[in-house]
Design a protein around this motif. Structure first.
Motif, PDB file in Angstrom:
ATOM      1  N   GLY A  83       0.281  -0.868  -1.955  1.00 10.85           N
ATOM      2  CA  GLY A  83      -0.424  -1.972  -1.410  1.00 10.85           C
ATOM      3  C   GLY A  83      -0.369  -3.039  -2.412  1.00 10.85           C
ATOM      4  O   GLY A  83      -0.402  -3.630  -2.016  1.00 10.85           O
ATOM      5  N   ILE A  84      -1.908  -2.910  -3.150  1.00 17.37           N
ATOM      6  CA  ILE A  84      -2.141  -3.612  -3.912  1.00 17.37           C
ATOM      7  C   ILE A  84      -1.012  -4.488  -4.859  1.00 17.37           C
ATOM      8  O   ILE A  84      -0.775  -5.678  -4.589  1.00 17.37           O
ATOM      9  CB  ILE A  84      -3.219  -3.287  -5.106  1.00 17.37           C
ATOM     10  N   PHE A  85      -0.167  -3.555  -5.484  1.00 19.16           N
ATOM     11  CA  PHE A  85       1.231  -4.290  -6.619  1.00 19.16           C
ATOM     12  C   PHE A  85       2.137  -4.610  -5.404  1.00 19.16           C
ATOM     13  O   PHE A  85       2.082  -6.076  -5.582  1.00 19.16           O
ATOM     14  CB  PHE A  85       2.159  -3.345  -6.608  1.00 19.16           C
ATOM     15  N   ARG A  86       2.550  -5.179  -3.930  1.00 21.14           N
ATOM     16  CA  ARG A  86       2.716  -4.921  -3.644  1.00 21.14           C
ATOM     17  C   ARG A  86       2.254  -6.810  -3.027  1.00 21.14           C
ATOM     18  O   ARG A  86       3.324  -7.792  -2.001  1.00 21.14           O
ATOM     19  CB  ARG A  86       3.321  -4.434  -1.426  1.00 21.14           C
ATOM     20  N   LEU A 114      -9.315   3.379  -7.880  1.00 22.49           N
ATOM     21  CA  LEU A 114     -10.047   2.681  -7.497  1.00 22.49           C
ATOM     22  C   LEU A 114     -10.337   1.557  -9.053  1.00 22.49           C
ATOM     23  O   LEU A 114     -10.613   0.326  -8.997  1.00 22.49           O
ATOM     24  CB  LEU A 114     -11.874   2.972  -7.333  1.00 22.49           C
ATOM     25  N   ASN A 115     -10.838   1.988  -9.897  1.00 20.26           N
ATOM     26  CA  ASN A 115     -10.644   1.707 -11.761  1.00 20.26           C
ATOM     27  C   ASN A 115      -9.298   0.737 -11.127  1.00 20.26           C
ATOM     28  O   ASN A 115      -9.441  -0.108 -12.452  1.00 20.26           O
ATOM     29  CB  ASN A 115     -11.051   2.996 -12.820  1.00 20.26           C
ATOM     30  N   LEU A 116      -8.066   1.754 -11.407  1.00 19.96           N
ATOM     31  CA  LEU A 116      -6.863   1.014 -11.894  1.00 19.96           C
ATOM     32  C   LEU A 116      -6.384  -0.140 -10.588  1.00 19.96           C
ATOM     33  O   LEU A 116      -6.424  -0.889 -11.415  1.00 19.96           O
ATOM     34  CB  LEU A 116      -5.912   2.115 -11.229  1.00 19.96           C
ATOM     35  N   ILE A 117      -6.558   0.120  -9.292  1.00 18.61           N
ATOM     36  CA  ILE A 117      -6.712  -1.077  -8.549  1.00 18.61           C
ATOM     37  C   ILE A 117      -6.903  -2.697  -8.975  1.00 18.61           C
ATOM     38  O   ILE A 117      -6.979  -3.272  -8.577  1.00 18.61           O
ATOM     39  CB  ILE A 117      -6.553  -0.940  -7.407  1.00 18.61           C
ATOM     40  N   ARG A 118      -8.366  -2.808  -9.609  1.00 19.09           N
ATOM     41  CA  ARG A 118      -9.018  -3.663 -10.396  1.00 19.09           C
ATOM     42  C   ARG A 118      -8.213  -3.863 -11.383  1.00 19.09           C
ATOM     43  O   ARG A 118      -8.159  -5.395 -11.495  1.00 19.09           O
ATOM     44  CB  ARG A 118     -10.881  -3.477 -11.134  1.00 19.09           C
ATOM     45  N   GLU A 119      -7.676  -3.553 -12.683  1.00 17.20           N
ATOM     46  CA  GLU A 119      -7.528  -3.787 -13.100  1.00 17.20           C
ATOM     47  C   GLU A 119      -5.940  -4.815 -12.363  1.00 17.20           C
ATOM     48  O   GLU A 119      -4.932  -5.516 -13.486  1.00 17.20           O
ATOM     49  CB  GLU A 119      -6.935  -2.978 -13.845  1.00 17.20           C
ATOM     50  N   ILE A 120      -5.192  -4.352 -11.835  1.00 20.60           N
ATOM     51  CA  ILE A 120      -3.940  -4.454 -11.575  1.00 20.60           C
ATOM     52  C   ILE A 120      -4.144  -6.070 -11.154  1.00 20.60           C
ATOM     53  O   ILE A 120      -3.141  -6.491 -10.878  1.00 20.60           O
ATOM     54  CB  ILE A 120      -3.837  -3.630 -10.014  1.00 20.60           C
ATOM     55  N   ILE A 138      -4.005  -0.616   3.809  1.00 24.54           N
ATOM     56  CA  ILE A 138      -4.428  -0.374   2.259  1.00 24.54           C
ATOM     57  C   ILE A 138      -5.684  -0.622   3.000  1.00 24.54           C
ATOM     58  O   ILE A 138      -6.731  -0.041   2.239  1.00 24.54           O
ATOM     59  CB  ILE A 138      -3.741  -1.852   1.478  1.00 24.54           C
ATOM     60  N   PHE A 139      -6.150  -1.351   3.536  1.00 25.77           N
ATOM     61  CA  PHE A 139      -7.467  -1.681   4.049  1.00 25.77           C
ATOM     62  C   PHE A 139      -8.496  -0.466   4.622  1.00 25.77           C
ATOM     63  O   PHE A 139      -9.155  -0.073   3.687  1.00 25.77           O
ATOM     64  CB  PHE A 139      -8.235  -2.577   5.276  1.00 25.77           C
ATOM     65  N   LYS A 140      -7.908   0.121   5.005  1.00 27.74           N
ATOM     66  CA  LYS A 140      -7.758   1.373   5.970  1.00 27.74           C
ATOM     67  C   LYS A 140      -8.008   2.326   4.545  1.00 27.74           C
ATOM     68  O   LYS A 140      -8.813   3.266   4.312  1.00 27.74           O
ATOM     69  CB  LYS A 140      -7.299   1.946   6.725  1.00 27.74           C
ATOM     70  N   ASP A 141      -6.769   2.903   3.971  1.00 25.60           N
ATOM     71  CA  ASP A 141      -6.898   3.734   2.714  1.00 25.60           C
ATOM     72  C   ASP A 141      -8.114   3.438   1.714  1.00 25.60           C
ATOM     73  O   ASP A 141      -8.753   4.041   1.398  1.00 25.60           O
ATOM     74  CB  ASP A 141      -5.550   4.143   2.307  1.00 25.60           C
ATOM     75  N   LEU A 142      -8.139   2.006   1.587  1.00 23.96           N
ATOM     76  CA  LEU A 142      -9.560   1.379   0.327  1.00 23.96           C
ATOM     77  C   LEU A 142     -10.610   2.394   0.616  1.00 23.96           C
ATOM     78  O   LEU A 142     -11.271   2.654   0.197  1.00 23.96           O
ATOM     79  CB  LEU A 142      -9.320   0.258   0.675  1.00 23.96           C
TER      80      LEU A 142
END
Length: 351
Positions: free
Chosen positions: A268-271, A345-351, A234-238
């Motif tokens: 990844g963020i959800f996992r 990117l905005n969505l993962i902040r909300e997750i 996930i860090f590479k993809d981000l």
């Protein structure tokens, strides 16, 4: 000194060729005067050859003395380096032959003197053979005069090495870098390249990371973002998504790589957040279904307000998934891609 000997040996060969030619001319001519001239030339040639051989002998004597002078230092340095790789290994002097020294290996205090019985081919692991080789190499460099004028090329120095030996090699290369004009390290090990680069990151010594890339026509050198290369998951993809927003993408292939990263990042963020709840074989479509079926006071109910946004991002990324038969034919709109990456990117902040 060895270069001088090489030059003089070349001169000897030239003199021998010259002598052969003179003799051939002498044997062909019937003119007695000419024969006398050729005989004088052959005498002169012999004297020149003798003088050249004496020069070689004098240099070899000096080389033997120089060799004896530095061999003890060389042996000491080799054993000092070996301590970093395998303290159970040690070299001992066995014999001296002119400019060459013959060594024997001591393993755990036991000298290996009979190589017919104890072949190093089978007595040493590949890692220990590499340790011996690199210890000889660094020791020779340390005793080389005017080392600051040299460019050193090191090819895959960590073959068969474990982590501690890799770390020792990195430290040796780093120390050597301040003593030479330039060091070029070639390696297939990305992690080793990353750790070596990191060693130089807080140093005043400049360090460039370059990789060999290929296209349909040729191979070429390219600056390498090794830090990103060694990120995982996930860090590479981000990082790919973030760099696209900052710098854009030059080729269609790079843009497709950006799109490829969208779904894994959200999954990844959800996992991470719902570790143990989302199973390894569940993907973004399954997560969307969990949100859709969620009820008040359940884990995924809070995402119902952004469900449409997640579905829209998922649908967009599916268009460019490799399972789509038109994957490479689907055109990419740069403005649209940038919008979806920002939404991600905005969505993962909300997750």
């Amino acid at each position: 000194m060895r270069k001088q000997i090489d030059i003089l040996n070349i001169e000897l060969k030239k003199l021998q060729i010259k002598r052969t030619n003179i003799r051939a001319k002498k044997n062909k001519t019937e003119d007695e005067v000419k024969k006398k001239e050729y005989e004088l030339l052959m005498i002169q040639n012999s004297l020149e050859k003798k003088a050249t051989r004496e020069k070689i002998k004098d240099i070899e004597v000096g080389l033997v003395e120089l060799s004896k002078k530095y061999q003890d230092q060389y042996l000491f340095k080799i054993n000092e380096y070996l301590k970093y790789f395998n303290p159970s290994l040690k070299l001992l002097r066995l014999n001296q032959y002119n400019t060459k020294a013959v060594y024997t290996l001591e393993i755990l205090g036991y000298p290996i003197t009979n190589t017919k019985i104890h072949s190093l081919k089978y007595s040493l692991s590949e890692a220990d053979k590499s340790a011996l080789s690199i210890s000889f190499f660094f020791s020779k460099l340390e005793l080389t005069p005017d080392l600051n004028n040299y460019t050193i090329i090191i090819d895959d120095p960590i073959t068969s090495f474990d982590y501690s030996r890799k770390s020792s090699t990195i430290n040796m290369i780093y120390r050597l870098s301040s003593k030479v004009k330039q060091i070029i390290v070639l390696t297939h090990d990305h992690r080793f390249a990353f750790d070596l680069s990191k060693k130089f990151s807080n140093s005043s010594i400049p360090c460039e990371n370059i990789k060999i890339n290929t296209n349909s026509e040729t191979s070429y050198f390219q600056l390498h973002n090794i830090e990103r290369e060694n990120l995982s998951g996930i860090f590479k993809d981000l990082t790919v998504l973030n760099e696209y927003i900052l710098n854009g993408a030059q080729t269609d292939l790079e843009k497709r790589e950006v799109i490829r990263c969208i779904r894994p990042v959200i999954e990844g963020i959800f996992r991470i957040k719902y570790f143990g709840i989302i199973k390894q074989n569940e993907w973004l479509g399954d997560i969307i279904e969990k949100i859709r079926q969620s009820t008040t006071n359940t884990d995924f109910y809070r995402y119902k307000s952004i469900l449409n946004n997640i579905i829209e991002i998922n649908d967009y990324s599916k268009e460019f998934h490799h399972s789509n038969p038109l994957y490479f034919e689907t055109p990419i709109n740069d403005y649209e891609l940038k919008s979806y990456v920002n939404n991600t990117l905005n969505l993962i902040r909300e997750i």
